[in-house]
Motif scaffolding. Structure first.
Motif: not given
Length: 172
Positions: A110-120, A157-162, A168-171
């Motif tokens: 989600i961050a990649a999609v939103a961030g890319t949209a904002m940056l573009l 170095l993140g919470l991605g392994n929880l 949950t794919p969107w997380l």
């Protein structure tokens, strides 16, 4: 362990290599860029935003940048958005959400999609570019955001392994 590469990458919790840490540091660093922009625009700590123009002091976090785009190719459109409350709220929510997701290592898709949209959109507001026909830091950051999501950089170095993130794919 499954035999397909994509399943192996998604389910493996093996030891991390140096490249995983490079991606993790890049993730946290870009997350800080977004989070810092949110904090400085909110509180006016005097780096890019003076205290009297802080969001909590009644300033608009979008006015300076968008009004400055007035002479650019799409300046009329972007100038018309400057200072509108809904634009300020969306922009600030985006900065906070993208920054927090990247730093924590969750919601990278989600961050990649939103961030890319904002940056573009920020890139488009600056067209034509002063120093290059099309490439600038907004495009580079967008490419890196997409790379972070694709490599699953939140697992190092993140919470991605929880377990909840992995289930949950969107997380992810």
């Amino acid at each position: 362990m499954t035999t397909t590469h994509s399943k192996t990458v998604a389910t493996t919790t093996s030891a991390r290599g140096p490249v995983d840490y490079v991606w993790a540091v890049a993730r946290i660093s870009i997350g800080w860029v977004f989070l810092w922009a949110f904090l400085d625009k909110t509180f006016g700590w005097g780096f890019a935003t003076p205290a009297e123009r802080a969001w909590i002091a009644g300033g608009s976090p979008t006015t300076g940048f968008l009004k400055g785009a007035g002479e650019n190719a799409l300046g009329g459109f972007f100038s018309s958005l400057a200072g509108q409350a809904w634009v300020d709220w969306l922009f600030m929510a985006g900065l906070l959400g993208i920054g927090a997701a990247l730093i924590l290592g969750v919601g990278l898709r989600i961050a990649a999609v939103a961030g890319t949209a904002m940056l573009l959109m920020m890139w488009a507001a600056e067209l034509p570019l002063a120093n290059n026909p099309f490439m600038d830091d907004h495009i580079i950051y967008a490419i890196v955001l997409i790379g972070l999501a694709l490599v699953g950089a939140g697992r190092t170095l993140g919470l991605g392994n929880l377990p909840v993130v992995q289930r949950t794919p969107w997380l992810r």
